[in-house]
Write a protein that holds these residues in place. Structure first.
Motif: not given
Length: 163
Positions: A15-20, A25-32, A37-41
Motif C-alpha cells: 500500500e505504501s509503495i502504491g501511494k509512492i 504518477y501525478e507528478q510525471l503526468r503534469q510534465v507529460n 496508471p496505478p490501477e493498471y500496475i
C-alpha cells in the motif's frame, strides 16, 4: 490490539509503495511523461502474484501460508541475531563448497601436469636411447660411456630386430 503478521506487513508495504507510485504518477503526468496508471500496475502485480502462487508446488504454498501467519516481533535484537546465525551458516557452507572445489581442481591440475610430463618423457624416449624403467641412471651412463653412440640406422635395425 491485532498482532502484526507478515501478511499484514506485506499489504502495508504494498500500500505504501502504491501511494509512492501514485504520487510519482501525478507528478510525471503534469510534465507529460507517459507512465502506466496505478490501477493498471496494481492489477498486473496482483495478477502476476496470483499466477505465481497458483502454479507454485503445494509445498511452497503451504510454506507461504505458514510464513504469512507468523507474527512480526517489535524487538529487533532477535532478528539481528537470527541474521547473524544465518550468515555464519552461509559462510561455513560456502567455505566447504569452495574447499571441495579447490581440492577437485587441484587434483585435475596435478593430473594434467603429471600426464604432460609423462607424454614428454615418452616422446623423448622415442628419439633417444633412454631406458626409463629397465636400468638406473648410473647403468645408463656406463652403457653410453663404453662405446660410440649408435647411428640412426643401427637404432632402426635394433628396433626391428636385425642385430
Amino acid at each position: 490490539m491485532e498482532t502484526t503478521t507478515v501478511s499484514n506487513a506485506s499489504f502495508v508495504a504494498l500500500e505504501s509503495i502504491g501511494k509512492i507510485y501514485g504520487f510519482c504518477y501525478e507528478q510525471l503526468r503534469q510534465v507529460n511523461v507517459p507512465v502506466p496508471p496505478p490501477e493498471y500496475i496494481q492489477q498486473a502485480l496482483f495478477g502476476i502474484l496470483n499466477t505465481v502462487y497458483g502454479y507454485a508446488p503445494p509445498v511452497l504454498q503451504q510454506l507461504f501460508q505458514t510464513l504469512a501467519q507468523l507474527p512480526i516481533q517489535a524487538n529487533i535484537v532477535p532478528v539481528i541475531l537470527a541474521l547473524a546465525v544465518l550468515y555464519v551458516i552461509y559462510s561455513v557452507i560456502s567455505a566447504l563448497v569452495r574447499s571441495v572445489v579447490r581440492v577437485v581442481m587441484g587434483f585435475i591440475r596435478f593430473s594434467l601436469i603429471v600426464a604432460a610430463i609423462a607424454c614428454i618423457a615418452a616422446m623423448i624416449q622415442q628419439y633417444y636411447d633412454i631406458p626409463v624403467f629397465e636400468n638406473t641412471f648410473g647403468q645408463y651412463m656406463q652403457h653410453h660411456d663404453q662405446g660410440p653412440l649408435f647411428t640412426q640406422q643401427q637404432q632402426q635395425q635394433q628396433y626391428h630386430g636385425y642385430t
